[in-house]
Design an enzyme around this catalytic site. Structure first.
Site, PDB file in Angstrom:
ATOM      1  CB  SER A 143       3.503  80.612  29.815  1.00  0.00           C
ATOM      2  OG  SER A 143       4.839  80.760  29.375  1.00  0.00           O
ATOM      3  CE1 TYR A 156       3.063  75.667  27.243  1.00  0.00           C
ATOM      4  CE2 TYR A 156       4.576  77.449  26.689  1.00  0.00           C
ATOM      5  CZ  TYR A 156       3.873  76.719  27.636  1.00  0.00           C
ATOM      6  OH  TYR A 156       3.979  77.041  28.970  1.00  0.00           O
TER       7      TYR A 156
END
Length: 262
Positions: A143, A156
């Protein structure tokens, strides 16, 4: 490479989002698939559709990869059925949003298990199998959050930074082998991720910047076949990552905190 000799692609988190879109993209190119995710119903529907539309084989395994030992069960399934695996797509993952100290520790640890440990486990367990192919691939989905610390998505973003760093190192170690390793780091994608993470308010704003999962999947698969080391799709995402490298970290983190505090 003939249709009969094309190896299987193992895709984790295959029932929805980017994983599902990658499954369609590879199926279009005639590759058989091993579909792994939690939802048996969604996996079966996907498998049936892929087989009807593209005539490929698409066995499914419904399993919660966040549970310790799940990766070994995946490998046992592969070996028991003698599937010739030539691709590993480490796509499964999720996010937990909120202040770290106020968030469930169980949820955070489960996310770490899925986002990091499973990537390491499956990569380690499958390298001997992948190396049997003349050309094999590992595609790790990270990501743009990997390139910065993100308050309220602290764990995360850290897990995605791990995936990025691990992929770079693994690629270097395997450079003299038949296995190519690629890290693909998308920004916001229209997959329902924000809502599942508890970011309902942010998800509405993100719609303005979201890329579509099928578009992202095409870019990811191309990057993999082109043997790219690291790809960030989308001009806006590239600029964002570049800004993270040159602007003060305190400014970037304050800006991110303001966005995700919505």
């Amino acid at each position: 490479m003939s249709e009969k000799t094309k190896p299987y692609a193992l895709i984790t988190g295959a029932s929805k989002g980017i994983g599902k879109a990658i499954a369609y993209e590879l199926a279009k190119q005639g590759y058989s698939l091993l579909l792994v995710a939690r939802s048996e119903e969604e996996l079966k529907a996907l498998s049936d559709d892929l087989q009807v539309k593209y005539g490929i084989s698409a066995p499914i395994l419904s399993i919660d990869l966040s549970i310790n030992g799940a990766s070994l069960k995946v490998i046992d399934w592969i070996k028991r059925n003698n599937y010739p695996v030539g691709f590993l797509v480490n796509n499964a993952g999720y996010g937990v949003w909120g202040d770290f100290s106020q968030s469930s520790l169980t949820d955070q640890l489960g996310m770490m298990q899925l986002n990091m440990n499973v990537v390491v486990e499956l990569s380690h367990l499958l390298v001997p199998i992948l190396s049997q192919e003349k050309q094999a691939y590992i595609l790790n989905i990270s990501s743009t959050a990997a390139y910065q610390a993100v308050p309220t998505l602290a764990v995360y973003s850290a897990t995605k930074a791990f995936v990025l760093s691990f992929t770079r190192a693994l690629r270097f170690e395997l450079v003299q082998t038949s296995i190519s390793v690629t890290c693909f780091s998308p920004g916001p994608v229209d997959t329902g991720f924000a809502s599942r993470a508890g970011l309902d308010a942010f998800s509405k704003m993100a719609e303005k910047f979201n890329m579509q999962s099928d578009e992202v999947a095409k870019m990811a698969v191309k990057a993999m076949f082109d043997k790219k080391s690291e790809v960030i799709p989308g001009f806006t995402n590239i600029i964002s990552v570049y800004a993270n490298r040159i602007l003060p970290k305190a400014f970037i983190e304050k800006t991110a905190a303001g966005i995700y505090k919505i």
